[in-house]
Design a protein around this motif. Structure first.
Motif, PDB file in Angstrom:
ATOM      1  N   LYS A 265       6.930 124.003  36.881  1.00  7.10           N
ATOM      2  CA  LYS A 265       7.721 123.813  38.095  1.00  7.10           C
ATOM      3  C   LYS A 265       9.145 124.241  37.807  1.00  7.10           C
ATOM      4  CE  LYS A 265       8.453 120.502  41.826  1.00  7.10           C
ATOM      5  NZ  LYS A 265       8.215 119.108  42.271  1.00  7.10           N
ATOM      6  N   SER A 266       9.762 124.907  38.762  1.00  3.40           N
ATOM      7  CA  SER A 266      11.122 125.404  38.560  1.00  3.40           C
ATOM      8  C   SER A 266      12.108 124.247  38.500  1.00  3.40           C
ATOM      9  CB  SER A 266      11.501 126.353  39.689  1.00  3.40           C
ATOM     10  OG  SER A 266      11.464 125.687  40.944  1.00  3.40           O
ATOM     11  N   LYS A 267      13.232 124.494  37.836  1.00  6.26           N
ATOM     12  CA  LYS A 267      14.242 123.466  37.649  1.00  6.26           C
ATOM     13  C   LYS A 267      14.865 123.034  38.976  1.00  6.26           C
ATOM     14  CE  LYS A 267      18.346 122.589  34.825  1.00  6.26           C
ATOM     15  NZ  LYS A 267      19.150 123.114  33.696  1.00  6.26           N
ATOM     16  N   GLU A 268      15.017 123.975  39.925  1.00  5.27           N
ATOM     17  CA  GLU A 268      15.593 123.614  41.212  1.00  5.27           C
ATOM     18  C   GLU A 268      14.597 122.905  42.114  1.00  5.27           C
ATOM     19  OE1 GLU A 268      14.313 126.317  43.938  1.00  5.27           O
ATOM     20  OE2 GLU A 268      13.077 125.970  42.185  1.00  5.27           O
ATOM     21  N   ASN A 270      11.736 123.762  43.803  1.00  5.17           N
ATOM     22  CA  ASN A 270      11.084 124.285  45.002  1.00  5.17           C
ATOM     23  C   ASN A 270       9.975 125.289  44.726  1.00  5.17           C
ATOM     24  OD1 ASN A 270      12.642 122.807  46.870  1.00  5.17           O
ATOM     25  ND2 ASN A 270      14.355 124.228  46.590  1.00  5.17           N
ATOM     26  N   HIS A 271       9.666 125.558  43.476  1.00  5.80           N
ATOM     27  CA  HIS A 271       8.659 126.566  43.176  1.00  5.80           C
ATOM     28  C   HIS A 271       7.704 126.088  42.078  1.00  5.80           C
ATOM     29  CE1 HIS A 271      11.848 129.033  45.035  1.00  5.80           C
ATOM     30  NE2 HIS A 271      10.863 129.817  45.425  1.00  5.80           N
ATOM     31  N   ILE A 272       6.437 126.419  42.246  1.00  4.90           N
ATOM     32  CA  ILE A 272       5.445 126.336  41.179  1.00  4.90           C
ATOM     33  C   ILE A 272       5.272 127.764  40.660  1.00  4.90           C
ATOM     34  CG2 ILE A 272       3.111 125.676  40.521  1.00  4.90           C
ATOM     35  CD1 ILE A 272       4.792 123.333  41.489  1.00  4.90           C
ATOM     36  N   VAL A 273       5.348 127.931  39.340  1.00  2.00           N
ATOM     37  CA  VAL A 273       5.344 129.268  38.751  1.00  2.00           C
ATOM     38  C   VAL A 273       4.192 129.397  37.765  1.00  2.00           C
ATOM     39  CG1 VAL A 273       6.633 130.937  37.369  1.00  2.00           C
ATOM     40  CG2 VAL A 273       7.838 129.497  39.034  1.00  2.00           C
ATOM     41  N   ILE A 274       3.399 130.449  37.917  1.00  2.00           N
ATOM     42  CA  ILE A 274       2.346 130.793  36.965  1.00  2.00           C
ATOM     43  C   ILE A 274       2.824 131.990  36.152  1.00  2.00           C
ATOM     44  CG2 ILE A 274       0.002 131.736  36.699  1.00  2.00           C
ATOM     45  CD1 ILE A 274      -0.767 130.217  39.243  1.00  2.00           C
ATOM     46  N   VAL A 306       6.223 146.282  29.338  1.00  2.20           N
ATOM     47  CA  VAL A 306       7.304 145.611  30.065  1.00  2.20           C
ATOM     48  C   VAL A 306       7.038 144.103  30.083  1.00  2.20           C
ATOM     49  CG1 VAL A 306       8.484 145.292  32.273  1.00  2.20           C
ATOM     50  CG2 VAL A 306       7.846 147.597  31.511  1.00  2.20           C
ATOM     51  N   LEU A 307       7.950 143.359  29.492  1.00  5.02           N
ATOM     52  CA  LEU A 307       7.911 141.903  29.519  1.00  5.02           C
ATOM     53  C   LEU A 307       8.969 141.402  30.493  1.00  5.02           C
ATOM     54  CD1 LEU A 307       7.672 141.265  25.681  1.00  5.02           C
ATOM     55  CD2 LEU A 307       5.901 140.672  27.342  1.00  5.02           C
ATOM     56  N   TYR A 308       8.623 140.381  31.250  1.00 14.54           N
ATOM     57  CA  TYR A 308       9.633 139.736  32.082  1.00 14.54           C
ATOM     58  C   TYR A 308       9.262 138.277  32.287  1.00 14.54           C
ATOM     59  CZ  TYR A 308       6.681 139.882  36.352  1.00 14.54           C
ATOM     60  OH  TYR A 308       5.694 139.693  37.291  1.00 14.54           O
ATOM     61  N   SER A 309      10.255 137.455  32.580  1.00  4.41           N
ATOM     62  CA  SER A 309      10.037 136.079  32.993  1.00  4.41           C
ATOM     63  C   SER A 309      10.987 135.782  34.138  1.00  4.41           C
ATOM     64  CB  SER A 309      10.267 135.106  31.835  1.00  4.41           C
ATOM     65  OG  SER A 309      11.595 135.206  31.353  1.00  4.41           O
ATOM     66  N   ILE A 310      10.635 134.811  34.973  1.00  5.61           N
ATOM     67  CA  ILE A 310      11.434 134.554  36.177  1.00  5.61           C
ATOM     68  C   ILE A 310      11.962 133.126  36.198  1.00  5.61           C
ATOM     69  CG2 ILE A 310      10.188 136.283  37.487  1.00  5.61           C
ATOM     70  CD1 ILE A 310       8.704 134.005  38.929  1.00  5.61           C
ATOM     71  N   THR A 311      13.133 132.958  36.790  1.00  4.76           N
ATOM     72  CA  THR A 311      13.747 131.655  37.000  1.00  4.76           C
ATOM     73  C   THR A 311      14.210 131.566  38.448  1.00  4.76           C
ATOM     74  OG1 THR A 311      14.543 131.615  34.710  1.00  4.76           O
ATOM     75  CG2 THR A 311      15.560 130.076  36.261  1.00  4.76           C
ATOM     76  N   PRO A 312      13.555 130.753  39.269  1.00  5.68           N
ATOM     77  CA  PRO A 312      13.987 130.623  40.661  1.00  5.68           C
ATOM     78  C   PRO A 312      15.293 129.839  40.768  1.00  5.68           C
ATOM     79  CG  PRO A 312      11.694 129.932  40.357  1.00  5.68           C
ATOM     80  CD  PRO A 312      12.313 130.020  39.006  1.00  5.68           C
ATOM     81  N   GLU A 314      18.301 128.611  43.999  1.00  5.92           N
ATOM     82  CA  GLU A 314      18.215 128.229  45.401  1.00  5.92           C
ATOM     83  C   GLU A 314      18.264 129.431  46.349  1.00  5.92           C
ATOM     84  OE1 GLU A 314      22.438 128.341  44.141  1.00  5.92           O
ATOM     85  OE2 GLU A 314      20.595 127.475  43.335  1.00  5.92           O
ATOM     86  N   ASP A 315      18.829 130.547  45.889  1.00  9.97           N
ATOM     87  CA  ASP A 315      18.996 131.696  46.779  1.00  9.97           C
ATOM     88  C   ASP A 315      18.547 133.022  46.190  1.00  9.97           C
ATOM     89  OD1 ASP A 315      20.917 131.864  44.841  1.00  9.97           O
ATOM     90  OD2 ASP A 315      22.580 132.274  46.217  1.00  9.97           O
ATOM     91  N   ARG A 316      17.952 133.009  45.002  1.00  7.56           N
ATOM     92  CA  ARG A 316      17.536 134.265  44.363  1.00  7.56           C
ATOM     93  C   ARG A 316      16.642 133.946  43.164  1.00  7.56           C
ATOM     94  NH1 ARG A 316      23.588 135.431  42.402  1.00  7.56           N
ATOM     95  NH2 ARG A 316      23.888 133.991  44.129  1.00  7.56           N
ATOM     96  N   PHE A 317      16.067 134.988  42.593  1.00  7.44           N
ATOM     97  CA  PHE A 317      15.359 134.880  41.319  1.00  7.44           C
ATOM     98  C   PHE A 317      16.198 135.552  40.228  1.00  7.44           C
ATOM     99  CE2 PHE A 317      11.576 134.552  44.104  1.00  7.44           C
ATOM    100  CZ  PHE A 317      10.930 133.488  43.505  1.00  7.44           C
ATOM    101  N   LEU A 318      16.216 134.949  39.058  1.00 15.26           N
ATOM    102  CA  LEU A 318      16.720 135.618  37.867  1.00 15.26           C
ATOM    103  C   LEU A 318      15.534 136.147  37.082  1.00 15.26           C
ATOM    104  CD1 LEU A 318      19.504 133.194  36.579  1.00 15.26           C
ATOM    105  CD2 LEU A 318      19.796 135.307  37.882  1.00 15.26           C
ATOM    106  N   ILE A 319      15.700 137.314  36.469  1.00 16.22           N
ATOM    107  CA  ILE A 319      14.623 137.945  35.702  1.00 16.22           C
ATOM    108  C   ILE A 319      15.158 138.316  34.330  1.00 16.22           C
ATOM    109  CG2 ILE A 319      12.906 139.778  35.636  1.00 16.22           C
ATOM    110  CD1 ILE A 319      14.690 139.554  38.858  1.00 16.22           C
ATOM    111  N   LEU A 320      14.531 137.782  33.296  1.00 14.90           N
ATOM    112  CA  LEU A 320      14.834 138.172  31.918  1.00 14.90           C
ATOM    113  C   LEU A 320      13.793 139.206  31.513  1.00 14.90           C
ATOM    114  CD1 LEU A 320      16.597 137.570  29.393  1.00 14.90           C
ATOM    115  CD2 LEU A 320      14.906 135.841  28.748  1.00 14.90           C
TER     116      LEU A 320
END
Length: 718
Positions: A265-268, A270-274, A306-312, A314-320
């Motif tokens: 679950k995202s830190k903010e 509002n999202h469940i992330v797989i 290509v590796l990436y991970s996402i962090t939701p 409140e107004d956008r996604f961050l992508i590492l």
């Protein structure tokens, strides 16, 4: 094998006795006339790529395969245990003394620094004489009444092994999910508890990873389901309270058996992330946590390399991501436009800095970076864009962000340790830039950091790379070549072995040992390229680096081969097997814990747990080039008539990461083939798995055995 890193007891134990490093050394008298076990030879033929190999000890797989020789396998393992007991009998009293010494440094009644989340302070605490812990919380204030959410000491009663993990409280603070493993194969049964009544719900869910994610309706739980045979994380399922596990809906099924998957679950909130990720590519899916019955959306499709991970947010996604950025960069995109064509750069790629993690707050970003082999924590103000780094002030250390669940906070919880600084927890105000030490590991019996010294050295490898080495010793240590030194490394999966504190290690240092960590290729200490130059068809760089670090320490007179020791576990055990095949007489003694030493046979057998996840790390030997390269370094394949050093090898019968039969076969073949008469001792824990004992004190018996082995070789008897 295997990606879930074995954490060496030398690095994680807890410190200090003020003995002089000048100890009387008397040659240890090993028992005479005790015959080592001789394993039966039953030829098994392997033919692939036109190459035929006879494996006389393949039959030892039968306990795992439930074959006809299962009892013969356990009889052999028990015989090895009995042999070790006889050979080490003269150290029995010393081992008991060491165990008491090691345990005596640990504060038995202790409490973690509380973490504030959703109106409650959460913490764990331990009690005198208890092996496990209690997971607790207090509402609103640390002066409030304590609620014991899980009394693991009581839960573990009657179990030889017990691991409880994944404590996860629902958004309304009424329910708690958690996982339990009583076998040590990392197959957790998921339970749900009503915190208000103490009731455990009847719908337990077997064969999970132990973790879970609550939806915001407080009745829907997402979890990772494992394949019962391969132990691969295979499906993400949705469970609704009141239903049976058989009714759970699969919301994601990973078809690529080289990937690991998980759900969070995202830190903010509002999202469940797989997440689905392998060594070379990854893919993510997300769902509105307020609509748990909905369908997960793919973030962007997986692409080769290509590796990436996402962090939701409140107004956008961050992508590492490493997309066009070997050492990774940070990007962002709108919540409703997530394809990679929409990504915009936030923190650019830097050739000299690895961007490894990002933690998010409403007003700040905290980046975990690596430069010159050391961790850096960088704080970025999301409003002003100003940034700064935390100052740690030691030549070699480890630092990492801790539990920071409060998205709105301007406070950062982080942990710091070095080879002379006990584990320390800090709260850092990202606005005022002031830090507060909340707790430092207490070392009973007295510990003075100024009595010890740590250094950062650089050895030059045979191909010109500068390999960092972290060293610690007690002051008074003489660099005249006569002192013992234990050299440790791991060197796989991009896992960095940073320089942390260990109270157990003080028992080595106080008796004149130096301890060193070689930060070799295969880890990620020096950036992503450091990892890539130590994997697949570059794997031999890992072994060469370790040997070159050892030669450097000898050249600098920290030790000599007569007093040089090495230790590694799991993939680090592969390292041990490889380096003693290359230069057996460089070491007086070697400890190989749960070693991954039968690489070819294991990687050819996809029924062995986790094998398919490893193809991008080691290669797939069903491909000809990979087969012959792996075969050229695999320890079991390369045993020769050599004068191997003294060896202590350990394993666990129920190990799910590196199966017991790998070290068992290796030991049998070493005994058959080697020259010389150095000891080869082999211990199988018949009740545990990859990580050893589950209690917080039981593992110290294994540490005491390993230290007694080293001390006996050095003639140290007290």
């Amino acid at each position: 094998m295997k990606t879930r890193v074995w954490l060496p007891v030398l690095l994680i134990a807890a410190a200090a006795c003020n003995q002089s490093p000048k100890m009387n050394r008397k040659p240890h008298q090993w028992p005479e006339g005790v015959a080592a076990p001789v394993a039966e030879k039953i030829p098994h033929i392997r033919t692939i790529h036109g190459d035929t190999v006879t494996d006389n000890y393949y039959w030892m797989i039968d306990f795992f395969k439930k074959g006809p020789d299962s009892s013969k396998v356990t009889d052999y393992l028990e015989a090895e245990n009995a042999y070790l007991e006889k050979m080490m009998a003269g150290t029995a009293d010393f081992q008991a003394s060491l165990f008491k010494e090691l345990k005596g440094r640990i504060k038995e009644t202790d409490e973690s620094v509380p973490v504030f989340k959703n109106g409650y302070y959460y913490y764990s605490r331990t009690e005198d004489g208890k092996q496990y812990f209690k997971y607790c919380r207090k509402k609103g204030s640390l002066d409030a009444k304590e609620e014991v959410l899980a009394d693991v000491d009581k839960m573990a009663e009657g179990h030889a092994y017990y691991a409880a993990t994944g404590f996860n409280v629902s958004p309304d603070n009424r329910l708690m999910a958690f996982g339990v493993d009583t076998v040590s194969r990392r197959q957790y049964t998921l339970y749900i508890k009503n915190i208000e009544t103490g009731e455990i719900f009847p719908e337990s869910i077997e064969n999970t990873s132990g973790g879970s994610a609550w939806a915001n309706d407080n009745k829907t739980l997402f979890y990772t389901s494992k394949n019962a045979e391969t132990l691969l994380s295979e499906k993400i399922k949705r469970h609704v309270l009141g239903s049976g596990a058989a009714d759970d809906v699969t919301v994601y099924h990973e078809k690529d058996n080289t990937n690991y998957i998980g759900v969070s679950k995202s830190k903010e909130g509002n999202h469940i992330v797989i997440g689905s990720s392998g060594t070379l590519s990854s893919e993510y899916y997300y769902l509105d946590a307020n609509r748990p019955a909905g369908d997960f959306k793919r973030f962007t499709a997986r692409r080769k390399d290509v590796l990436y991970s996402i962090t939701p947010l409140e107004d956008r996604f961050l992508i590492l991501t490493n997309w066009n950025a070997k050492n990774f960069r940070l990007m962002e995109c709108p919540l409703d436009k997530t394809e990679f064509t929409e990504w915009k750069e936030v923190v650019p790629h830097r050739a000299e800095v690895l961007l490894s993690e990002v933690d998010v707050f409403k007003g700040f970003l905290v980046l975990s970076e690596r430069k010159n082999g050391l961790v850096q924590l960088r704080v970025i103000n999301r409003v002003s864009g100003d940034d700064h780094y935390l100052d740690f002030g030691e030549p070699t250390y480890d630092a990492y962000t801790g539990a920071n669940p409060d998205y709105a906070s301007a406070g950062l919880r982080y942990h710091y340790t070095s080879m002379t600084t006990p584990n320390s927890t800090y709260d850092y105000d990202m606005l005022s830039r002031k830090k507060e030490l909340k707790k430092q590991q207490e070392v009973l019996g007295g510990y003075n950091a100024s009595d010890y010294e740590t250094e950062r050295l650089y050895a030059t490898s045979r191909d010109g790379k500068k390999v960092p080495i972290s060293v610690v010793y007690k002051k008074g240590f003489k660099k005249d070549g006569n002192a013992p030194l234990l050299l440790y490394a791991y060197g796989s999966y991009g896992l960095s072995m940073d320089a942390g504190f260990s109270s157990s290690r003080l028992s080595l240092l106080n008796r004149g040992f130096a301890f060193a960590i070689a930060h070799i290729r295969g880890g990620e200490e020096m950036g992503r390229y450091w990892y890539e130059e130590g994997k697949m068809m570059n794997k031999k760089n890992t072994f060469n680096d370790f040997i070159d670090c050892a030669h450097f320490l000898v050249e600098q007179k920290y030790t000599t081969p007569a007093h040089l020791y090495a230790q590694g576990g799991s993939a680090g055990g592969l390292l041990m097997g490889a380096v003693i095949n290359q230069e057996p007489e460089l070491w007086n003694g070697v400890i190989a814990d749960v070693p991954f030493v039968d690489v070819v046979n294991t990687m050819l057998d996809e029924s062995i747990p986790l094998t398919t996840n490893e193809f991008d790390e080691w290669g797939n030997p069903k491909e000809k080039d990979a087969y012959f390269y792996i075969k050229s370094y695999s320890p079991y394949e390369n045993i020769r008539p050599l004068n191997y050093p003294h060896l202590l090898v350990t394993t666990g019968l129920h190990d799910s990461q590196v199966q017991y039969f790998e070290p068992a076969k290796w030991v049998a073949k070493l005994r058959e083939t080697r020259t010389g008469d150095h000891l080869i001792l082999f211990k199988t824990n018949m009740e545990f798995g990859h990580g050893g004992a589950s209690g917080r004190f039981d593992y110290l018996k294994e540490v005491a055995l390993e230290y007694a082995f080293l001390f006996a070789l050095e003639g140290i008897s007290e």
